[in-house]
Design a protein around this motif. Structure first.
Motif, PDB file in Angstrom:
ATOM      1  N   ALA A 892       0.905  -1.031   0.047  1.00  0.00           N
ATOM      2  CA  ALA A 892       0.047  -0.319  -0.020  1.00  0.00           C
ATOM      3  C   ALA A 892       1.153   1.346   0.217  1.00  0.00           C
ATOM      4  O   ALA A 892       2.239   1.249   0.279  1.00  0.00           O
ATOM      5  N   LYS A 893       0.432   2.288  -1.120  1.00  0.00           N
ATOM      6  CA  LYS A 893       1.556   3.055  -1.107  1.00  0.00           C
ATOM      7  C   LYS A 893       1.182   3.692   0.220  1.00  0.00           C
ATOM      8  O   LYS A 893       0.555   4.243   0.927  1.00  0.00           O
ATOM      9  N   GLU A 894       2.606   4.714   0.740  1.00  0.00           N
ATOM     10  CA  GLU A 894       2.999   5.023   2.244  1.00  0.00           C
ATOM     11  C   GLU A 894       4.276   5.617   2.363  1.00  0.00           C
ATOM     12  O   GLU A 894       5.148   5.537   1.469  1.00  0.00           O
ATOM     13  N   PRO A 895       4.178   7.291   2.444  1.00  0.00           N
ATOM     14  CA  PRO A 895       4.832   7.790   2.225  1.00  0.00           C
ATOM     15  C   PRO A 895       6.454   7.616   2.750  1.00  0.00           C
ATOM     16  O   PRO A 895       7.382   8.274   2.136  1.00  0.00           O
ATOM     17  N   ASP A 896       6.083   7.263   3.967  1.00  0.00           N
ATOM     18  CA  ASP A 896       7.888   6.654   4.370  1.00  0.00           C
ATOM     19  C   ASP A 896       8.092   4.797   4.338  1.00  0.00           C
ATOM     20  O   ASP A 896       8.772   4.214   4.978  1.00  0.00           O
ATOM     21  N   GLY A 897       6.920   4.493   3.541  1.00  0.00           N
ATOM     22  CA  GLY A 897       7.703   2.578   3.103  1.00  0.00           C
ATOM     23  C   GLY A 897       8.723   1.940   2.731  1.00  0.00           C
ATOM     24  O   GLY A 897       9.787   2.670   2.264  1.00  0.00           O
ATOM     25  N   GLU A 898       8.935   1.646   2.037  1.00  0.00           N
ATOM     26  CA  GLU A 898      10.485   0.718   2.271  1.00  0.00           C
ATOM     27  C   GLU A 898      10.617   0.629   1.085  1.00  0.00           C
ATOM     28  O   GLU A 898      11.789  -0.124   0.390  1.00  0.00           O
ATOM     29  N   LEU A 899       9.499   0.299   0.032  1.00  0.00           N
ATOM     30  CA  LEU A 899       9.842  -0.291  -1.173  1.00  0.00           C
ATOM     31  C   LEU A 899       9.425   1.105  -1.842  1.00  0.00           C
ATOM     32  O   LEU A 899       8.603   2.241  -1.412  1.00  0.00           O
ATOM     33  N   HIS A 900       9.692   1.160  -3.081  1.00  0.00           N
ATOM     34  CA  HIS A 900      10.229   2.121  -3.831  1.00  0.00           C
ATOM     35  C   HIS A 900       9.295   1.861  -5.413  1.00  0.00           C
ATOM     36  O   HIS A 900       9.839   0.174  -5.458  1.00  0.00           O
ATOM     37  N   PHE A 901       9.180   1.955  -5.779  1.00  0.00           N
ATOM     38  CA  PHE A 901       7.955   1.621  -7.204  1.00  0.00           C
ATOM     39  C   PHE A 901       7.870   2.712  -8.411  1.00  0.00           C
ATOM     40  O   PHE A 901       7.168   3.466  -7.580  1.00  0.00           O
ATOM     41  N   ARG A 902       7.992   2.897  -8.809  1.00  0.00           N
ATOM     42  CA  ARG A 902       7.825   4.556  -9.481  1.00  0.00           C
ATOM     43  C   ARG A 902       8.080   5.553  -9.404  1.00  0.00           C
ATOM     44  O   ARG A 902       6.883   6.296  -9.286  1.00  0.00           O
ATOM     45  N   GLY A 903       8.168   5.947  -8.430  1.00  0.00           N
ATOM     46  CA  GLY A 903       8.781   7.040  -7.771  1.00  0.00           C
ATOM     47  C   GLY A 903       7.738   7.276  -7.072  1.00  0.00           C
ATOM     48  O   GLY A 903       7.814   8.425  -6.388  1.00  0.00           O
ATOM     49  N   GLN A 904       7.105   6.087  -6.538  1.00  0.00           N
ATOM     50  CA  GLN A 904       6.590   6.192  -5.566  1.00  0.00           C
ATOM     51  C   GLN A 904       6.676   5.219  -4.021  1.00  0.00           C
ATOM     52  O   GLN A 904       7.497   4.804  -4.653  1.00  0.00           O
ATOM     53  N   ARG A 905       6.641   4.588  -2.963  1.00  0.00           N
ATOM     54  CA  ARG A 905       6.603   3.905  -1.899  1.00  0.00           C
ATOM     55  C   ARG A 905       5.851   3.582  -0.979  1.00  0.00           C
ATOM     56  O   ARG A 905       4.724   3.930  -1.049  1.00  0.00           O
ATOM     57  N   TYR A 906       6.076   2.625  -1.056  1.00  0.00           N
ATOM     58  CA  TYR A 906       5.373   1.198  -0.532  1.00  0.00           C
ATOM     59  C   TYR A 906       5.557   0.943   1.099  1.00  0.00           C
ATOM     60  O   TYR A 906       6.674   0.812   0.962  1.00  0.00           O
ATOM     61  N   THR A 907       4.266   0.173   1.175  1.00  0.00           N
ATOM     62  CA  THR A 907       5.002  -0.603   2.857  1.00  0.00           C
ATOM     63  C   THR A 907       3.749  -1.759   2.246  1.00  0.00           C
ATOM     64  O   THR A 907       2.714  -1.590   1.913  1.00  0.00           O
ATOM     65  N   MET A 908       3.694  -2.684   3.524  1.00  0.00           N
ATOM     66  CA  MET A 908       3.128  -4.266   3.351  1.00  0.00           C
ATOM     67  C   MET A 908       2.084  -3.793   4.437  1.00  0.00           C
ATOM     68  O   MET A 908       2.508  -3.461   5.315  1.00  0.00           O
ATOM     69  N   VAL A 909       1.549  -4.182   3.736  1.00  0.00           N
ATOM     70  CA  VAL A 909      -0.033  -4.498   4.857  1.00  0.00           C
ATOM     71  C   VAL A 909      -0.696  -5.691   5.033  1.00  0.00           C
ATOM     72  O   VAL A 909      -1.014  -6.344   3.842  1.00  0.00           O
ATOM     73  N   THR A 910      -0.882  -6.322   5.921  1.00  0.00           N
ATOM     74  CA  THR A 910      -2.485  -7.122   5.786  1.00  0.00           C
ATOM     75  C   THR A 910      -3.779  -7.080   6.520  1.00  0.00           C
ATOM     76  O   THR A 910      -3.465  -6.357   7.012  1.00  0.00           O
ATOM     77  N   LYS A 911      -4.342  -7.509   5.968  1.00  0.00           N
ATOM     78  CA  LYS A 911      -5.172  -7.756   5.599  1.00  0.00           C
ATOM     79  C   LYS A 911      -6.427  -8.886   5.833  1.00  0.00           C
ATOM     80  O   LYS A 911      -6.509  -9.861   5.786  1.00  0.00           O
ATOM     81  N   GLU A 912      -6.531  -8.784   7.431  1.00  0.00           N
ATOM     82  CA  GLU A 912      -7.834 -10.235   7.696  1.00  0.00           C
ATOM     83  C   GLU A 912      -8.808 -10.339   6.985  1.00  0.00           C
ATOM     84  O   GLU A 912      -9.697  -9.592   6.985  1.00  0.00           O
ATOM     85  N   CYS A 913      -9.473 -11.608   6.226  1.00  0.00           N
ATOM     86  CA  CYS A 913     -10.518 -11.446   5.943  1.00  0.00           C
ATOM     87  C   CYS A 913     -10.843 -13.204   6.484  1.00  0.00           C
ATOM     88  O   CYS A 913     -10.426 -14.139   6.533  1.00  0.00           O
ATOM     89  N   GLY A 914     -12.457 -12.409   6.790  1.00  0.00           N
ATOM     90  CA  GLY A 914     -12.851 -14.576   7.028  1.00  0.00           C
ATOM     91  C   GLY A 914     -13.130 -14.848   5.660  1.00  0.00           C
ATOM     92  O   GLY A 914     -13.400 -14.936   5.043  1.00  0.00           O
ATOM     93  N   ILE A 915     -13.572 -16.506   6.628  1.00  0.00           N
ATOM     94  CA  ILE A 915     -13.406 -16.942   5.006  1.00  0.00           C
ATOM     95  C   ILE A 915     -14.653 -17.727   4.870  1.00  0.00           C
ATOM     96  O   ILE A 915     -15.563 -17.197   4.462  1.00  0.00           O
TER      97      ILE A 915
END
Lengths: 915, 250
Positions: A892-915
Motif C-alpha cells: 500500500a502507498k505510504e510516504p515512508d514506505g520501505e519499497l520504491h516503485f515508479r517514484g512512489q513508496r510502499y509498505t506491506m499491509v495485511t488484511k485479515e479476512c473471514g473464510i
C-alpha cells in the motif's frame, strides 16, 4: 473503463481453405472448433443485439449467470456419475446460449475463395451469405458472413432507410456499415439529440507540403503562411453532465465519465462532457440553434450534440427527424465503445517510434532507461514484494484489495499467501514476464512519467460555432489543456501519436489553464484538449477527435530534446464515388486486404539507422532526412489504401537493392545516382528489431553461428577474436572476411538511438533468469486438500494432461510477429482451456478432488504445471488462502514506505479476512 | 539428420510400424514421394498422409497438421525417391586418408568423402560439395571433441588442400577436393550412421555390426551382438514377456 456487461458470445472463425476442402459444406462441432482454434469470443455489438432480437433471445446474461452458478455448485459436490453428466449437460447448454450460429468470420486465404464464398456456403447445415467487412477485419482478410435467412433483415437495418441514390466511396461506405459490428455496450437513449455542422477555423502557418502526384519521388516544398482550414470538431460532440452521469450509471461505473466513444446509426465519435446550456445562458444569451439541415432547435431540449463528422451519412437523410425515425424503425440503440478512465496513469511505456527520431547523447539515454532498468532489477533480485508491484499491485487500498482478486492469477497467489513465491510455476511465470519485459525494454518500451489520454478539440470553440458566435476557443496556438498535467504542474509536455515516423510528428505543447478554462472544462478531467489554432492535429499524423489517443509526457530528456520543426502536410486525395452495389463492396474489400502500414513504418525506422552512419550536413544525411519526412506521406497512403484510394507506395529504390539496377548502357549520371542510392539504401531492419521479429532473431543468430564457424574453419579464431586484431596486422583474406561479415549482416548495426538503447539495455540487464527460478523449496501440499481419489480417474486426467501439453506446444510453437498474432494465440489458449476444463470435469466433477489429482500429477515431476493452474486455479488459490491464514498481504502507498516503485513508496499491509 | 539410401524400403518400414519418427516433416515428405511414385496424385497423397498421421497418433489434431501435409503433398513430385545401393570409396581415396596423421582427422576425411559421393549421386551437378551441419558430420564421423578442435581439424584439411570453402562468409559448406574416380572402388558404404567406426573397422578391425539394426559399434567382448539401444530394447521386451508368464503358467 467500462466493462462488457453482456456475457461473451462465441462464433466460428474459419479459413476459406477449410471450406474449400470441404467443398463449401462443412460440419464442425463446438469442441472441435475450440481445439482447432476456429472459435473466437465476441463482444456485444449492435449486430449481435439485432440477431438476438430477431431470434427472440432475452435474459441471456441472467441465464448464463445461473448456469455458471449451477456448475460452480456442482463442482463443490462429490464426483458422481450423475454430477459429471449434469456438468457436461450444463456446459453444453452454456455453449448453446453463448454460441451464435448465425454469424461467422471467414478468413480469406485466396481472392478466388472470397468470390466463391459470396455465392454462399454451408456450415452445420446453415447457409451463409456475405454481410460486410470491418475495417480491422479486412486488414487481416476477414469478412463477416451471416445466416442467409437473416441477411435481408440485417442489411435493411444496416442501411437504416438512407437515400440509396447518394453516391459513396465504396471502401469508406463499407467501413461505415461495419460500425454496427464494433463492440459496444448499450445505454439509454439521450433525451434530445442535435446534429450540428462541424466547426472550421482558418489560420496561416508555415508548413512542409509533400506531393507525390505525377512524380517518381515525392516533391517537398516549404510554404510560408500556408492558409490552413482546420476541422476543429472532427469526430467529437458534446453531452450534458446529466447525460454523462446517467450513462456512467448505465455502464456501472463508480465515477462520471469525461467522455465516451459512441456508436449509433452511421455514427462514430467521442462526446465530451460540457455544459452547453450554461454556455447558452452565460455566453450566447440565446437558446435557439440551427441543426445540420438548417432547422431551428431549442438547445434546452437537447442532451447530446453530434457533429456531421460523427454522423457519417447525415447527408443521406432529409432531416434530423427522418434520420431518428429510421433509427427507431430499425431498432438502433445507443452504444458505448470506449469510456475515458477515472484517472490517468502516472507512468506509461514509450515505444520505439516515439524515440527513434531524437538525437540523444549516451548520458541522456542512460537517464531515459534508468527507471525501467531499476524497476526490472528490483524484481530480478528476488523480492516477492517488488514482484507484487511489478505485477500491478500499485493502487491497492483496504477497500479495493478484494476487488483486485481474480484479475491476475500470479498476483492473487502472492496476495493470499506470500509463500507461493517459491512455487516453481509462479516463479517461472514471473520470470517469463520479467524476461518479456526486458525484451520489450530492448525495443524501446521504456517507462516514463506520462500517460495516454483521449484527445478532444476545443468544446468551447464548437459551442461558439453552434451558437453562431465568432469562434475563438479558450486555447491559443501551441497550447493544450489536460487536468492531470495542470495538477502536476507541468509547463511543457511532449505529445506523440502512433503510428508516427518523423520528428515532425512530435509536438511540444504548453500546458495552460486559467479560471475560465477551469470552469468550462471542469467536467473533462481525464482527456486532453487541443487548441483550434495550429496544425497540431496534422503534425500528429492526421489526428482527429473520434477516440484517438495521445501520449503525453513531461520527461525532461524527451521534452527538452524536441527540435522545432514545421508541420508536414500531405496532398489529400479522395476515392471515387459511386452508388455502391454488392460487387463494388466486394472489390473494395479485396483491394484493402493486407496492411502495408507496418512495412512502411519499418522502412522509415531502417532509414534512421542508415542515417546514423553519416555526419550531419552530408548529402547522404540530407537525402535520408527527405526520405524520412516523405515517409509520412507513404504511411498516409498505406492508410488511404483501406479507404479505397489508389496511392503510390514508397519507391522501391529506397529499400530494395535490385530495384537500383541500371540498364545495359548506363550514363555516368545513372552510375553515380545508383552508387549514391545504394549508399543510403534502407534494406536491413535495425539490430534492435530482432527482439520484435522472431524470424529476424533466428536469421541473426544463425548468421552469427555460421560466420563464427566459418571464421574458425578459415583462421582458427572466432569473429570477435578476428575483430580484436589491429587492422595493420590483418591478412588480406582476413580483411576481406571482416568486410563481407559486416556487409552481409542481416541487421543494421549502426549507432542509431534505438540500437544504442538496445545495446545499453542488453548490457544493463544481462542476467541469467534461470538461476533465479532454480533452487527454492516449495511444499505443494498447501495447494490441495486431503481428498482421496481413484487411480482410474488419475489415469484419465493424465491422458488429458498429455493432450493439453501437446496442444499448448502447438499453439506456442507458432512465432508471433504482431500484436494480432499475440491476440490470436491468447484466444486459442483460452478456447483450449475452456475445452479442457469441460473434459476434466467430465472425468471428475468434484473440483477439489480434481485439484488434488492434478497437483499430484504436475507437482511430483519436473513437468509443466500450467495445466493445473489453468483448470483448477481458483481451487488452488482457495487452498493457498486457507494455508496462509485467510489474510491478504499487499503493498500500500505510504510516504515512508520501505519499497520504491515508479517514484512512489510502499509498505506491506495485511488484511485479515473471514473464510 | 538421417541419410537414407533406399527411401522406398524405409517408407515401407515406417508404414508398417506406424512410426512418424523424430522428424515428422521429413517422414511425411518421403512418404509423399513414395505415394507419388505409386501413381497417387494430390488428393490421394494428402488423404493417405492424413490417414498415416492418425494411425500414428489417433488423437492428432489434423487441423494443425494441415499446413505440413499440404506442403509435403505439393512437393511430392519435385524429387524422386532415393535409391542408392551403396556409396563406394576408392583405393586412392583410402590411401590418401591413411596418409593423414591422426585417427580423428582420418575418420573426418572418410566421412566427408562418403557424404560428398552421396550428394554427387543424388545430384550429378553437386561437384563434391558437402553442406551438412558440422555437428552432424562429426557425429557421423564418431569424432568426439570440442567445437574449437572440430574447426581446427577442418582447418587442417583446408590447409592440406583436401577441402575448399566458398567465399560467402556465413556459408559453412565445404568442397571435398580429393574425390578420385579413376581408382578402383574398394569399400561400399550402405549405412551412414557411425561412418568413423566403419572406417576404423575397415582399417584395423575390432568392430561389429549390431545384429538387429546393423549399426557399426566397437566390440567390447566376443559375446556382444547388439548395440546399446537394441540391447536395452531387447531387455525391456524380455522383461515384459517374462512378466506375462512370470507366475509359472507358461
Amino acid at each position: 473503463m467500462a466493462k462488457q456487461q453482456a456475457p461473451h458470445r462465441y462464433i466460428f472463425k474459419i479459413h476459406s481453405t477449410r471450406l474449400r476442402k470441404s467443398k463449401w459444406n462443412l460440419t464442425l462441432t463446438l469442441s472441435d472448433a475450440r481445439r482447432n482454434d476456429e472459435m473466437i469470443a465476441l463482444n456485444d455489438s449492435q449486430m449481435i443485439r439485432w440477431i438476438d432480437e430477431i431470434r427472440g433471445v432475452t435474459g441471456l446474461a441472467e441465464d448464463v449467470d445461473s448456469l455458471k452458478r449451477r456448475i460452480r455448485a456442482l463442482r463443490r459436490e462429490s464426483s458422481t456419475l450423475q454430477n459429471r453428466r449434469e456438468i457436461k449437460r450444463l456446459y453444453a447448454e452454456l455453449d448453446q446460449k453463448q454460441f451464435i450460429p448465425d454469424y461467422i468470420h471467414l478468413i480469406i486465404d485466396k481472392n478466388s475463395d472470397y468470390l466463391r464464398a459470396c455465392n454462399g456456403f454451408t456450415v452445420n447445415g446453415i447457409t451463409y451469405t456475405r454481410l460486410l467487412g470491418t475495417s480491422g477485419g479486412v486488414k487481416l482478410s476477414t469478412i463477416v458472413f451471416v445466416n442467409a435467412e437473416l441477411a435481408p433483415e440485417l442489411r435493411k437495418r444496416v442501411n437504416n432507410g438512407r437515400n440509396e441514390e447518394v453516391e459513396q466511396i465504396p471502401a469508406k461506405f463499407e467501413a461505415y456499415r461495419a460500425l454496427t459490428c464494433s463492440g459496444s455496450i448499450p445505454v439509454s437513449m439521450p433525451r434530445g439529440i442535435l446534429i450540428v455542422p462541424d466547426c472550421e477555423t482558418h489560420f496561416s502557418e508555415d508548413v512542409i507540403m509533400l506531393n507525390d502526384e505525377g512524380h517518381e519521388e515525392p516533391v517537398m516544398e516549404i510554404i510560408k503562411d500556408y492558409e490552413v482550414t482546420l476541422n476543429a470538431s472532427d469526430g467529437f460532440g458534446l453531452m450534458l453532465p446529466s447525460l454523462a452521469e446517467r450513462w456512467s450509471h448505465d455502464l456501472h461505473l463508480d465515477y462520471v465519465v469525461s467522455g465516451v466513444n459512441t456508436r449509433f446509426a452511421w455514427e462514430k465519435g467521442m462526446v465530451f462532457c460540457f455544459d452547453f446550456i450554461a454556455f447558452a445562458d452565460q455566453v450566447a444569451g440565446n437558446y435557439m440553434v440551427k441543426d445540420a439541415w438548417g432547422a431551428e432547435v431549442d438547445i434546452r431540449e437537447v442532451e447530446l450534440i453530434l457533429t456531421t463528422s460523427m454522423v457519417k451519412l447525415w447527408a443521406s437523410y432529409e432531416s434530423a427527424e427522418h434520420y431518428f425515425r429510421c433509427c427507431e424503425e430499425n431498432h438502433y440503440s445507443f452504444g458505448i465503445a470506449k469510456t475515458s478512465p477515472r484517472v490517468l496513469d502516472d507512468y506509461r511505456a514509450l515505444n520505439y517510434q516515439f524515440i527513434q527520431s531524437y538525437n540523444l547523447t549516451d548520458a541522456q539515454i542512460d537517464e531515459l532507461i534508468k527507471p525501467t532498468v531499476d524497476e526490472i532489477m528490483d524484481v530480478v533480485n528476488g523480492d516477492y514484494r517488488q514482484a507484487m508491484l511489478f505485477l500491478g499491485a500499485t493502487n491497492l487500498t483496504e477497500e479495493t484489495v478484494e476487488q483486485q482478486l481474480g484479475r491476475t492469477q500470479l498476483l492473487d497467489a502472492l496476495m493470499v499467501n506470500p509463500d507461493a513465491f517459491n512455487d516453481p510455476y509462479i516463479k517461472k511465470s514471473l520470470y517469463q514476464l520479467v524476461e518479456a519485459r526486458i525484451n520489450r525494454a530492448k525495443i524501446g518500451v521504456l517507462d516514463v512519467h506520462g500517460n495516454y489520454s483521449i484527445v478532444s478539440g476545443d468544446p468551447y470553440a464548437l459551442c461558439q460555432n453552434i451558437f453562431g458566435l465568432e469562434v475563438t476557443g479558450l486555447l491559443n496556438a501551441g497550447q493544450i489543456y489536460n487536468k492531470y498535467w495542470v495538477d502536476d504542474g507541468a509547463k511543457d509536455v511532449a505529445c506523440f501519436r502512433a503510428p508516427m515516423s518523423t520528428h515532425e510528428n512530435i509536438r511540444r505543447l504548453h500546458v495552460t489553464h486559467d479560471e475560465q478554462i477551469d470552469y468550462w472544462y471542469q467536467y473533462i478531467r481525464t482527456c486532453s484538449i487541443l487548441n483550434a489554432w495550429d496544425t497540431t492535429t496534422a503534425a500528429l499524423n492526421g489526428c482527429d477527435f473520434d477516440g484517438d489517443l495521445l501520449f503525453i509526457t513531461d520527461n525532461k530528456v524527451l521534452v527538452e530534446n524536441i527540435r522545432p520543426t514545421l508541420t508536414v502536410m500531405c496532398v489529400q486525395r479522395k476515392g471515387k464515388k459511386c452508388i455502391p452495389q454488392e460487387e463494388d463492396l466486394v472489390k473494395a474489400n479485396i483491394a484493402s486486404f493486407g496492411d502495408d502500414i507496418g512495412k512502411t513504418t519499418n522502412w522509415i525506422t531502417s532509414m534512421y539507422d542508415v542515417m546514423a552512419r553519416y555526419p550531419a550536413g552530408s548529402d547522404e544525411r540530407k537525402a535520408l532526412e527527405f526520405r524520412i519526412i516523405s515517409g509520412q506521406l507513404f504511411q498516409q497512403n498505406a492508410i488511404d489504401k483501406a479507404k479505397g484510394i489508389v496511392c503510390k507506395p514508397m519507391p522501391r529504390t529506397w529499400y530494395d537493392y535490385h530495384a537500383n539496377a541500371i540498364g545495359k548502357e548506363p550514363t555516368e549520371d545513372d552510375i553515380r545516382r545508383r552508387e549514391f542510392y545504394l549508399s543510403i539504401l534502407a534494406d536491413k531492419k535495425p539490430y534492435f528489431m530482432r527482439y520484435i521479429y522472431p524470424d529476424l532473431m533466428k536469421q541473426y543468430n544463425t548468421y552469427i553461428t555460421n560466420t563464427n564457424a566459418k571464421c574458425s574453419m578459415l583462421f582458427r579464431m572466432t569473429v570477435d577474436e578476428l575483430q580484436a586484431i589491429p587492422d595493420d596486422r590483418l591478412t588480406e583474406e582476413q580483411r576481406q572476411f571482416l568486410h563481407y561479415y559486416y556487409e552481409r549482416m542481416p541487421v543494421s548495426t549502426a549507432d542509431s538511438v534505438m540500437n544504442r538503447i538496445c545495446r545499453r539495455i542488453e548490457d544493463a540487464l544481462s542476467v541469467d533468469l534461470k538461476t533465479y527460478i532454480r533452487g527454492s523449496s516449495f511444499n505443494h501440499e498447501m495447494l490441495k486438500q486431503d481428498t482421496e481419489y481413484v487411480a482410474s480417474q488419475k489415469l484419465q486426467i493424465l491422458q488429458l494432461y498429455k493432450q493439453y501439453k501437446q496442444s499448448m506446444k502447438e499453439i506456442m510453437s507458432k512465432a508471433t510477429t504482431s500484436s494480432e498474432d499475440d491476440e490470436k494465440k491468447r484466444n486459442a489458449q483460452e478456447m483450449l482451456r475452456r475445452q479442457f476444463r469441460i473434459d476434466s470435469l467430465s472425468v471428475c466433477s468434484d473440483a477439489q478432488q480434481l485439484c488434488s489429482i492434478m497437483v499430484d500429477l504436475c507437482y511430483t515431476k519436473e513437468s509443466s504445471k500450467r495445466f493445473v493452474w489453468d483448470i483448477c486455479g481458483s481451487e488452488m488459490l482457495d487452498n493457498l488462502f486457507r494455508a496462509g491464514g485467510s489474510r491478504l498481504t499487499y503493498p500500500a502507498k505510504e510516504p515512508d514506505g520501505e519499497l520504491h516503485f515508479r517514484g512512489q513508496r510502499y509498505t506491506m499491509v495485511t488484511k485479515e479476512c473471514g473464510i | 539428420m538421417e541419410i537414407i539410401l533406399d527411401e522406398r524400403a524405409w517408407c515401407e518400414n515406417m508404414l508398417s510400424n506406424f512410426s512418424i519418427g523424430q522428424n515428422p516433416a521429413g517422414t511425411l515428405n518421403r512418404l509423399a514421394k513414395y505415394y507419388y511414385s505409386q501413381g497417387f496424385r494430390r488428393t490421394g497423397i494428402s488423404r493417405r498422409l492424413e490417414d498415416f498421421i492418425l494411425r500414428c497418433n489417433p488423437s492428432a489434431n489434423m487441423m494443425r497438421w494441415q499446413e505440413i501435409v499440404d506442403s509435403c503433398t505439393n512437393q511430392a513430385d519435385r524429387r524422386p525417391l532415393i535409391y542408392i545401393e551403396a556409396v563406394y570409396v576408392t583405393q586412392a581415396e583410402l590411401d590418401l586418408i591413411a596418409g593423414l596423421s591422426g585417427r580423428m582427422i582420418q575418420k573426418l576425411m572418410f566421412t566427408l568423402i562418403c557424404l560428398a559421393r552421396y550428394r554427387n549421386l543424388i545430384n550429378p551437378r553437386n561437384d563434391s560439395w558437402v553442406g551438412y551441419d558440422c555437428k552432424d558430420i562429426f557425429k557421423m564421423a564418431n569424432v568426439q571433441t570440442t567445437r574449437a578442435r572440430q574447426f581446427a581439424l577442418i582447418n587442417d584439411l583446408i590447409q592440406l588442400g583436401l577441402l575448399q570453402t566458398n567465399r560467402v562468409v556465413d556459408n559453412v559448406s565445404v568442397r571435398v577436393a580429393c574425390i578420385n574416380d579413376q581408382s578402383e572402388a574398394v569399400m561400399g558404404v550402405t549405412d551412414f550412421r557411425n561412418l568413423g567406426n566403419q572406417y576404423c573397422n575397415h582399417v584395423s578391425g575390432g568392430y561389429i555390426e549390431c545384429e538387429h539394426c546393423g549399426l557399426t559399434i566397437k566390440s567390447n567382448s566376443s559375446a556382444q551382438k547388439y548395440c546399446k539401444d537394441c540391447a536395452n530394447a531387447m531387455k525391456r521386451s524380455w522383461h515384459s514377456n517374462s512378466s506375462c508368464f512370470g507366475d509359472g503358467v507358461a
